[in-house]
Design a protein around this motif. Sequence first.
Motif, PDB file in Angstrom:
ATOM      1  N   LEU A  12       0.836  -1.202   0.000  1.00 33.03           N
ATOM      2  CA  LEU A  12       0.000   0.000   0.000  1.00 33.03           C
ATOM      3  C   LEU A  12       0.869   1.250   0.000  1.00 33.03           C
ATOM      4  N   GLU A 131     -10.155  -0.126  -5.749  1.00 33.21           N
ATOM      5  CA  GLU A 131     -10.553   1.106  -5.069  1.00 33.21           C
ATOM      6  C   GLU A 131     -11.735   0.866  -4.135  1.00 33.21           C
ATOM      7  N   THR A 132     -12.716   0.162  -4.631  1.00 35.34           N
ATOM      8  CA  THR A 132     -13.908  -0.080  -3.823  1.00 35.34           C
ATOM      9  C   THR A 132     -13.565  -0.831  -2.544  1.00 35.34           C
ATOM     10  N   HIS A 133     -12.790  -1.874  -2.697  1.00 35.70           N
ATOM     11  CA  HIS A 133     -12.436  -2.670  -1.527  1.00 35.70           C
ATOM     12  C   HIS A 133     -11.590  -1.869  -0.549  1.00 35.70           C
ATOM     13  N   LEU A 134     -10.659  -1.144  -1.100  1.00 36.18           N
ATOM     14  CA  LEU A 134      -9.802  -0.322  -0.253  1.00 36.18           C
ATOM     15  C   LEU A 134     -10.642   0.674   0.528  1.00 36.18           C
ATOM     16  N   GLN A 135     -11.611   1.228  -0.142  1.00 32.95           N
ATOM     17  CA  GLN A 135     -12.470   2.205   0.513  1.00 32.95           C
ATOM     18  C   GLN A 135     -13.238   1.557   1.652  1.00 32.95           C
ATOM     19  N   LEU A 137     -12.241  -0.904   3.377  1.00 35.14           N
ATOM     20  CA  LEU A 137     -11.305  -1.220   4.449  1.00 35.14           C
ATOM     21  C   LEU A 137     -10.853   0.022   5.205  1.00 35.14           C
ATOM     22  N   VAL A 138     -10.652   1.085   4.459  1.00 30.18           N
ATOM     23  CA  VAL A 138     -10.134   2.299   5.086  1.00 30.18           C
ATOM     24  C   VAL A 138     -11.205   2.993   5.902  1.00 30.18           C
ATOM     25  N   MET A 143     -12.268   9.619   2.723  1.00 32.02           N
ATOM     26  CA  MET A 143     -11.069  10.305   3.233  1.00 32.02           C
ATOM     27  C   MET A 143     -10.865  11.660   2.594  1.00 32.02           C
TER      28      MET A 143
END
Lengths: 160, 160
Positions: A12, A131-135, A137-138, A143
């Motif tokens: 990341l 992007e979707t998954h990261l979003q 998770l974050v 953000m």
Amino acid sequence: MSRSGADLALLLLGGFRVLADSATAELAERGYPDHRPVHDFAMRAIAAGADNASELGRRMSVTKQSAAKTIATLQERGYVAIGPDPEDARRKRLQVTDLGQQVLSTGEAIFDDLRAQWAQQIGETNLRALETHLQTLVGTEPMRFDTPGWVSRGTTPADG
Amino acid sequence: MSRSGADLALLLLGGFRVLADSATAELAERGYPDHRPVHDFAMRAIAAGADNASELGRRMSVTKQSAAKTIATLQERGYVAIGPDPEDARRKRLQVTDLGQQVLSTGEAIFDDLRAQWAQQIGETNLRALETHLQTLVGTEPMRFDTPGWVSRGTTPADG
DNA sequence: AAAATATAGACAGCTTGGTTGTCGATTGTC
DNA sequence: GACAATCGACAACCAAGCTGTCTATATTTT
């Protein structure tokens, strides 16, 4: 392949750095030297309504003193202008200048370009999924403009 | 949803920070205060063979002076030991101590735990895909132990 | 063997981007 | 009118980088 959690973290960070470094370099080449991501995000926050030092600090999860420093350098470079606030004499109203807007849109174009390159490498669908998954998770919030303290001590400052 | 390149960058940084901050906090709770990611990666590099300051600096893309500072703090905390190098009197051989090994394995466990949590949220398959794609984008090499300069000025130092 | 060159690590000093803590000026509230 | 809260400024500090200079040791070239 082992897939350790540490590898994931490195991945990341590496991804971010590739983007950030490329953007910074490209921006420098186009005539905006020394423009770091933090400047970009600060200007975006100002443009988005954080028009005074304290508010900017809050949005960037940084002390107002630190925000003031960033503002000072942005002002020196002519990217933001500082004027009095007619409604509150304590405040100094911030405004992104035309030059600042130019950097902003140039930066945006560069980032979009980089993203497009990535999309070409792994496919738009995969990138979107990433992007979707990261979003997820974050956190639910995208953000927004609050730069998260830039890999610093993690704890948000109290300040006064 | 706009999906700008800047959002992507923020997302990546955000992801890293979530992991790094959680790990740092958890490590502190388990009795290893102030242990930052950079310490962890430096120790991993030492354990992996970068047993002197110059080499460590090289692997971490950092000047040897900077590496020396990190080594100094690691030594103060008893995580690495410094001894003479029998083969080269200029060198000082670095070694991860038992205590250092403990921090290392604890950190690894924590990171793996965090990764497991993420896997639970979006599914192992999706997480794996995310890692694979990210790896493709960042570069073929898994970015081993060389911490990439930690969101600094991007340019790798020359040094002498 | 001697000389030139390269490398290891140390020291001093600078820069960036943060942090506290304190302060005067201003605002808003009771 | 008194008092708390807030805005922005100043000073001092810290962490983690950087460069540049230096000595001691290795290595390579002549």
